[in-house]
Write a protein that holds these residues in place. Structure first.
Motif, PDB file in Angstrom:
ATOM      1  N   PHE A  82       0.731  -1.411  -0.028  1.00  0.00           N
ATOM      2  CA  PHE A  82      -0.150   0.058  -0.038  1.00  0.00           C
ATOM      3  C   PHE A  82       0.969   1.299   0.104  1.00  0.00           C
ATOM      4  CE2 PHE A  82      -3.163  -2.738   2.517  1.00  0.00           C
ATOM      5  CZ  PHE A  82      -3.862  -3.047   1.267  1.00  0.00           C
ATOM      6  N   HIS A  83       2.318   0.929  -0.015  1.00  0.00           N
ATOM      7  CA  HIS A  83       3.075   2.340   0.051  1.00  0.00           C
ATOM      8  C   HIS A  83       2.726   3.264  -1.253  1.00  0.00           C
ATOM      9  CE1 HIS A  83       6.706   4.451   0.825  1.00  0.00           C
ATOM     10  NE2 HIS A  83       7.128   4.504  -0.612  1.00  0.00           N
ATOM     11  N   ASN A  84       2.755   4.718  -0.574  1.00  0.00           N
ATOM     12  CA  ASN A  84       2.236   5.791  -1.804  1.00  0.00           C
ATOM     13  C   ASN A  84       0.579   5.786  -1.945  1.00  0.00           C
ATOM     14  OD1 ASN A  84       4.761   7.112  -1.479  1.00  0.00           O
ATOM     15  ND2 ASN A  84       5.065   6.062  -3.129  1.00  0.00           N
ATOM     16  N   MET A  85      -0.238   4.922  -1.631  1.00  0.00           N
ATOM     17  CA  MET A  85      -1.588   4.955  -1.801  1.00  0.00           C
ATOM     18  C   MET A  85      -2.049   6.119  -1.303  1.00  0.00           C
ATOM     19  SD  MET A  85      -3.683   2.424   0.696  1.00  0.00           S
ATOM     20  CE  MET A  85      -3.816   2.396   2.438  1.00  0.00           C
ATOM     21  N   GLY A  86      -3.434   6.734  -2.011  1.00  0.00           N
ATOM     22  CA  GLY A  86      -3.963   7.995  -1.308  1.00  0.00           C
ATOM     23  C   GLY A  86      -5.240   7.887  -2.282  1.00  0.00           C
ATOM     24  N   THR A  87      -5.944   8.923  -1.825  1.00  0.00           N
ATOM     25  CA  THR A  87      -7.403   9.032  -2.432  1.00  0.00           C
ATOM     26  C   THR A  87      -7.737  10.532  -2.520  1.00  0.00           C
ATOM     27  OG1 THR A  87      -9.720   8.540  -2.293  1.00  0.00           O
ATOM     28  CG2 THR A  87      -8.469   8.812  -0.218  1.00  0.00           C
ATOM     29  N   THR A  88      -8.483  11.051  -3.330  1.00  0.00           N
ATOM     30  CA  THR A  88      -9.301  12.388  -3.407  1.00  0.00           C
ATOM     31  C   THR A  88     -10.458  12.082  -2.286  1.00  0.00           C
ATOM     32  OG1 THR A  88     -10.801  11.703  -4.917  1.00  0.00           O
ATOM     33  CG2 THR A  88      -8.657  12.633  -5.658  1.00  0.00           C
ATOM     34  N   VAL A  89     -10.952  13.290  -1.803  1.00  0.00           N
ATOM     35  CA  VAL A  89     -12.173  13.217  -1.181  1.00  0.00           C
ATOM     36  C   VAL A  89     -13.032  14.386  -1.238  1.00  0.00           C
ATOM     37  CG1 VAL A  89     -11.395  13.998   0.922  1.00  0.00           C
ATOM     38  CG2 VAL A  89     -13.385  12.650   1.031  1.00  0.00           C
ATOM     39  N   VAL A  90     -14.438  14.126  -1.615  1.00  0.00           N
ATOM     40  CA  VAL A  90     -15.379  15.359  -1.528  1.00  0.00           C
ATOM     41  C   VAL A  90     -16.599  14.803  -0.768  1.00  0.00           C
ATOM     42  CG1 VAL A  90     -16.387  14.969  -3.868  1.00  0.00           C
ATOM     43  CG2 VAL A  90     -16.629  17.024  -2.689  1.00  0.00           C
ATOM     44  N   ALA A  91     -16.943  15.560   0.327  1.00  0.00           N
ATOM     45  CA  ALA A  91     -18.007  15.176   1.048  1.00  0.00           C
ATOM     46  C   ALA A  91     -18.789  16.452   1.529  1.00  0.00           C
ATOM     47  CB  ALA A  91     -17.256  14.588   2.461  1.00  0.00           C
ATOM     48  N   VAL A  92     -20.165  16.060   1.765  1.00  0.00           N
ATOM     49  CA  VAL A  92     -21.004  17.242   2.359  1.00  0.00           C
ATOM     50  C   VAL A  92     -21.906  16.877   3.434  1.00  0.00           C
ATOM     51  CG1 VAL A  92     -22.784  16.343   0.611  1.00  0.00           C
ATOM     52  CG2 VAL A  92     -22.851  18.669   1.488  1.00  0.00           C
ATOM     53  N   SER A  98     -28.796  24.245   4.669  1.00  0.00           N
ATOM     54  CA  SER A  98     -27.464  24.689   4.885  1.00  0.00           C
ATOM     55  C   SER A  98     -26.568  23.501   5.166  1.00  0.00           C
ATOM     56  CB  SER A  98     -27.066  25.596   6.216  1.00  0.00           C
ATOM     57  OG  SER A  98     -28.341  26.794   5.902  1.00  0.00           O
ATOM     58  N   GLY A  99     -25.255  23.723   4.635  1.00  0.00           N
ATOM     59  CA  GLY A  99     -24.256  22.562   4.886  1.00  0.00           C
ATOM     60  C   GLY A  99     -22.905  23.060   4.574  1.00  0.00           C
ATOM     61  N   ILE A 100     -21.883  22.028   4.533  1.00  0.00           N
ATOM     62  CA  ILE A 100     -20.403  22.287   4.666  1.00  0.00           C
ATOM     63  C   ILE A 100     -20.041  21.144   3.681  1.00  0.00           C
ATOM     64  CG2 ILE A 100     -19.926  20.844   6.642  1.00  0.00           C
ATOM     65  CD1 ILE A 100     -18.444  24.424   5.627  1.00  0.00           C
ATOM     66  N   ILE A 101     -19.039  21.601   2.794  1.00  0.00           N
ATOM     67  CA  ILE A 101     -18.485  20.418   1.773  1.00  0.00           C
ATOM     68  C   ILE A 101     -16.668  20.608   2.320  1.00  0.00           C
ATOM     69  CG2 ILE A 101     -17.459  20.241  -0.476  1.00  0.00           C
ATOM     70  CD1 ILE A 101     -20.255  21.520  -1.328  1.00  0.00           C
ATOM     71  N   GLY A 102     -16.343  19.405   2.447  1.00  0.00           N
ATOM     72  CA  GLY A 102     -14.828  19.219   2.852  1.00  0.00           C
ATOM     73  C   GLY A 102     -14.258  18.463   1.494  1.00  0.00           C
ATOM     74  N   HIS A 103     -13.096  19.093   1.163  1.00  0.00           N
ATOM     75  CA  HIS A 103     -12.639  18.719  -0.278  1.00  0.00           C
ATOM     76  C   HIS A 103     -10.957  18.722  -0.249  1.00  0.00           C
ATOM     77  CE1 HIS A 103     -10.970  20.281  -4.183  1.00  0.00           C
ATOM     78  NE2 HIS A 103     -11.566  18.938  -4.620  1.00  0.00           N
TER      79      HIS A 103
END
Length: 243
Positions: A82-92, A98-103
């Motif tokens: 798993f060396h150097n694995m990663g991911t994007t993420v976008v969450a609401v 009303s809300g908040i988005i994390g990115h």
């Protein structure tokens, strides 16, 4: 290999949580990273108290994403495959309208209001940095050979910054989260045209967006989640549906 993961749910406290993650790192690693991101964020937010202010929800979402970064980074350090694995993420995280988005990364959030599509997040990519600095044109962004190079991801570094964006939805608005498998191939005009077909179920609109990406040559995993604010709201926000 599908390296995307997604999770959409109405929490017991009434909040609506949606997460899209696009993993990277090769065989097993990418899908592991995106799965860990979704699992960690959703579990951390499952115990939120009711009727929290947006400022508290924003801090909670940021903390959950940062915790996911720790989990993925630690797993990558402990297991060579798993060396150097990663991911994007976008969450609401939504509370009523009303809300908040994390990115982090280049998965995106859009607000579709009427016939207008507004990109709420800013890509953490090399080509976006080049574009902002005036080194390449907007047309070159879409065809640049390094367009898939991400400058910030979840789990690749011990510390990472989370971008947070407030969002306010009006009746009839649709919020969309997607991986770049969709946004790289489907234009803002196409998004607004399809999502604006209010006579269709959200699942049908999401399926049409998916098919547009495939017809455009979709050579990447494609994930899309749609959230609609009903025209008539009785006693709070209703989840319009998702895919």
């Amino acid at each position: 290999m599908n390296e995307d993961s997604a999770w959409v749910h109405q929490l017991d406290q009434g909040y609506i949580l949606g997460i899209v993650a696009d993993g990277m790192g090769g065989h097993l690693a990418g899908d592991t990273a995106s799965r860990l991101a979704v699992e960690t964020v959703s579990q951390d937010l499952a115990g939120l108290e009711t009727e929290l202010p947006i400022s508290t929800l924003s801090a909670a979402l940021s903390d959950a994403i940062l915790h996911a970064n720790e989990v993925i980074f630690r797993q990558a350090a402990e297991d060579e495959k798993f060396h150097n694995m990663g991911t994007t993420v976008v969450a609401v995280l939504m509370s009523d309208s009303s809300g908040i988005i994390g990115h982090i990364g280049d998965s995106r959030a859009y607000l579709i209001s009427g016939r207008k599509t507004i990109q709420l997040t800013e890509d953490h990519t090399l080509v976006n940095e080049l574009f902002k600095n005036g080194q390449i044109s907007e047309e070159e962004v879409h065809v640049h050979p390094l367009k898939n190079v991400v400058t910030r991801a979840l789990g690749t570094d011990e510390e990472v910054n989370v971008d947070l964006y407030p969002v306010q939805m009006e009746p009839g608005d649709v919020l969309m989260l997607c991986s770049d498998g969709l946004s790289n191939l489907v234009s803002s005009e196409q998004i607004s045209t399809v999502v604006g077909q209010a006579d269709l179920l959200l699942s049908e609109r999401a399926e049409r967006l998916l098919q547009l990406a495939l017809l455009a040559g979709g050579d990447d995993n494609i994930t899309v989640a749609l959230f609609e604010m009903p025209e008539t709201v009785h006693g709070g926000t209703e989840e319009g549906g998702n895919l």
